[in-house]
Design an enzyme around this catalytic site. Structure first.
Site, short mmCIF file in Angstrom:
data_model
loop_
_atom_site.label_atom_id
_atom_site.label_comp_id
_atom_site.label_asym_id
_atom_site.label_seq_id
_atom_site.Cartn_x
_atom_site.Cartn_y
_atom_site.Cartn_z
CD GLU A 1 -1.62 -2.60 1.95
OE1 GLU A 1 -1.03 -2.13 2.82
OE2 GLU A 1 -2.09 -3.49 1.47
CB CYS B 1 -1.07 7.44 1.24
SG CYS B 1 -2.24 7.00 2.38
P1 NAP Z 1 8.95 4.77 3.54
O1 NAP Z 1 10.11 5.52 3.82
O2 NAP Z 1 8.54 3.90 2.55
O3 NAP Z 1 8.85 3.73 5.04
C1 NAP Z 1 7.96 2.91 5.47
C2 NAP Z 1 8.43 1.78 6.23
O4 NAP Z 1 9.70 1.07 5.67
C3 NAP Z 1 9.11 2.27 7.77
O5 NAP Z 1 8.96 1.30 8.61
C4 NAP Z 1 10.76 2.49 6.93
O6 NAP Z 1 11.53 2.29 8.10
C5 NAP Z 1 11.02 1.21 6.11
N1 NAP Z 1 11.94 1.34 5.33
C6 NAP Z 1 12.65 2.30 4.83
N2 NAP Z 1 13.60 1.88 4.21
C7 NAP Z 1 13.55 0.53 3.89
C8 NAP Z 1 14.27 -0.48 3.39
N3 NAP Z 1 15.31 -0.13 2.62
N4 NAP Z 1 14.03 -1.72 3.47
C9 NAP Z 1 12.96 -2.08 4.29
N5 NAP Z 1 12.39 -1.19 5.03
C10 NAP Z 1 12.49 0.00 4.69
O7 NAP Z 1 7.64 5.62 3.98
P2 NAP Z 1 7.55 6.62 5.02
O8 NAP Z 1 8.30 7.79 4.74
O9 NAP Z 1 7.51 6.17 6.41
O10 NAP Z 1 5.82 7.01 4.94
C11 NAP Z 1 5.40 7.96 3.63
C12 NAP Z 1 4.88 6.81 2.61
O11 NAP Z 1 4.03 6.11 3.05
C13 NAP Z 1 4.36 7.85 1.64
O12 NAP Z 1 4.90 7.66 0.54
C14 NAP Z 1 3.07 7.51 1.69
O13 NAP Z 1 2.11 7.88 0.59
C15 NAP Z 1 2.91 6.18 2.28
N6 NAP Z 1 1.61 5.71 2.72
C16 NAP Z 1 0.68 5.13 2.16
C17 NAP Z 1 -0.32 4.69 2.43
C18 NAP Z 1 -1.41 3.83 1.95
O14 NAP Z 1 -2.18 3.09 2.73
N7 NAP Z 1 -1.36 3.65 0.54
C19 NAP Z 1 -0.80 4.94 4.00
C20 NAP Z 1 0.22 5.77 4.51
C21 NAP Z 1 1.24 6.33 3.84
P3 NAP Z 1 12.30 3.65 8.85
O15 NAP Z 1 11.56 4.84 8.44
O16 NAP Z 1 12.73 3.41 10.02
O17 NAP Z 1 13.52 3.68 7.91
#
Ligand code: NAP
Ligand code: MG
Length: 460
Positions: A229, A264
């Site tokens: 997602e 998101c």
């Molecule tokens: P993110 O940077 O993609 O991180 C999401 C999760 O993945 C965090 O727990 C993060 O850990 C982990 N992660 C980061 N790099 C990784 C890697 N290389 N390998 C494994 N895991 C890794 O996203 P975010 O900044 O937390 O959140 C914003 C994003 O989420 C936006 O793009 C938003 O649109 C999306 N979002 C989507 C929805 C939906 O339901 N469609 C809902 C809410 C948010 P760390 O942060 O500890 O590195």
């Protein structure tokens, strides 16, 4: 870790390295392969989730304050929206637990064919910080209720609320190994989970780029199922015959400034008909002042800071880039409240945005609205579809045929008609295109965490 509220240290959190992740997955594996959890009657698993929901409600103040401190969400939203959503989610899936059945198919008289839903096994839930506990609950509740065991990896920016939730889960009596929280950086802790051969399913919410990483981890390990997602760039399409342009303007502003635009589903692209564009955009701009940011712990604050200093810089840079590219800044665009030490940005509206500009195509994840205009329904649809994302969309019109035609034509997981961000647990939530394919909420979320098993009994 630092609070976005004032940039001050609020806690230090241990990081789980690959060995810690291995221990967590082994515990989850043991709890699934040999423990009582998947073998309990569904109704008994439900009783743990009902207890957890009660405990979440009893700890609402502490949970909400923790969320507001760690990621900057205003208390009115963490207490008024997020924590109640978490309790509701656990309760809704607890109620569903023993109401989902298998099938007996139409087979020959000499056979009995059963299709049963089996829990898929060990689930790794990797979630973002913007709705830290709602996203966690959307994964945990359906996974746990089916009999799976879960290792939860919160984002680095929101580790504390997840630890409180783990504590409540243990107070609710969840057996050992059924839910474990591992904190740490994504490229270390998240990666170790993604590659672990003991994980059967990854359920991920976050950015598209990290979603791609999880598909690679799966390909490079045990082909675990990966549900994604991801992000969005959702169009909010306003026709001149909308029932109430003031209500539409209220919602257009709320749709982008709620949660500092760190959504998101943020209504980040306003597509407005040329005949009403100047008037409607003026109404939206007039609403922006109400979202001027403030201390997230002040109950009157409607918009808090952004999650980190780096994110604030990136949002402000995206606005400058758009202005250099020809967009017109109508309000906002700057970092503000420097005396607080926190990471605040003004609510921002840009018009004359060209669909080819980066600001119109990729996620900003901040309080920045881009205005584009159209003259015909066909043009609106073409603009709406002109991003790599397909998470959500909205259309405002009193014409039923237009509403139907536009909502059927849009490639999006959710379309709102004459509203934005509405929904409840009965409906699935997820996306298309680069917004991913997984569905949270509703009975359909159970599909992510169950395997269909066919049992064919022959009677010779
Ligand atoms: P993110 O940077 O993609 O991180 C999401 C999760 O993945 C965090 O727990 C993060 O850990 C982990 N992660 C980061 N790099 C990784 C890697 N290389 N390998 C494994 N895991 C890794 O996203 P975010 O900044 O937390 O959140 C914003 C994003 O989420 C936006 O793009 C938003 O649109 C999306 N979002 C989507 C929805 C939906 O339901 N469609 C809902 C809410 C948010 P760390 O942060 O500890 O590195
Ligand atoms: Mg991150």
């Amino acid at each position: 870790m630092l609070s976005p509220r004032d940039g001050k240290v609020i806690a230090s959190v241990d990081e789980a390295g690959p060995e810690d992740v291995d221990r967590a997955v082994r515990a989850a594996r043991l709890a699934f392969d040999e423990g009582p959890w998947p073998r309990l009657p569904a109704r008994e698993r439900a009783s743990f989730l009902f207890r957890l929901a009660d405990l979440v409600e009893a700890s609402a103040e502490e949970l909400a304050r923790t969320i507001s401190l760690e990621m900057g969400k205003p208390l009115r939203d963490s207490l008024g929206i997020e924590v109640p959503a978490v309790a509701k989610t656990f309760r809704w899936y607890a109620e569903l637990a023993d109401k989902v059945s298998g099938e007996v198919t139409q087979s020959s008289a000499s056979a009995l064919a059963l299709v049963t839903r089996e829990p898929a096994g060990v689930v790794a839930a990797v979630v973002p910080w913007n709705f830290p506990l709602t996203m966690a609950a959307w994964k945990l509740a359906p996974a746990l209720i089916t009999g799976c065991t879960v290792v939860l990896k919160p984002a680095e920016q929101s580790p504390l609320s997840a630890l409180l939730l783990a504590d409540l889960a243990s107070k609710a009596g969840l057996p050992a190994g059924v839910l474990t929280v591992v904190n740490g950086p994504g490229p270390v802790t998240g990666r170790a989970l993604g590659l672990h051969p003991g994980v059967d399913v990854v359920t991920f919410t976050g950015s598209t780029s990290v979603g791609r990483e999880f598909l690679r981890y799966s390909a490079d390990s045990n082909l675990k199922r990966v549900w994604l997602e991801l992000g969005g760039k959702s169009p909010n399409i306003v026709f001149p015959d909308a029932y109430d342009l003031d209500a539409a303007a209220d919602t257009a502003a709320w749709g982008i400034f709620f949660n500092s635009g760190e959504m998101c589903t943020a209504a980040s692209r306003l597509l407005v008909h040329r005949d009403i564009a100047d008037d409607f955009v003026a109404r939206v701009v007039s609403r922006a002042a109400a979202y001027f940011p403030g201390d997230p712990l002040d109950p009157a604050t409607r918009m808090g800071p952004l999650v980190s200093a780096a994110h604030r810089s990136s949002v402000v840079a995206r606005v400058s880039e758009a202005v250099s590219g020809g967009a017109r800044l109508l309000t906002g665009g700057r970092a503000c409240l420097p005396d607080t030490g926190g990471w605040y940005v003004e609510p921002t509206v840009l018009d004359r945005v060209d669909p080819a500009m980066p600001i119109a195509r990729s996620e900003v994840f901040g309080p920045v609205l881009s205005v584009l205009t159209f003259s015909t329904t066909a043009e609106a649809l073409s603009l709406a579809g002109d991003t790599p994302y397909g998470l959500a969309a909205a259309v405002w019109t009193r014409d039923l045929a237009t509403a139907h035609h536009v909502s059927r034509s849009l490639k999006a997981g959710t379309v709102w008609v004459n509203c934005y961000e509405e929904g409840d647990l009965t409906v699935p939530f997820g996306g298309a295109k680069l917004s991913g394919h997984g569905r949270d909420k509703s009975v359909h979320a159970l599909d992510k965490f169950t395997d269909l098993k066919t049992t064919w009994l022959a009677f010779p």
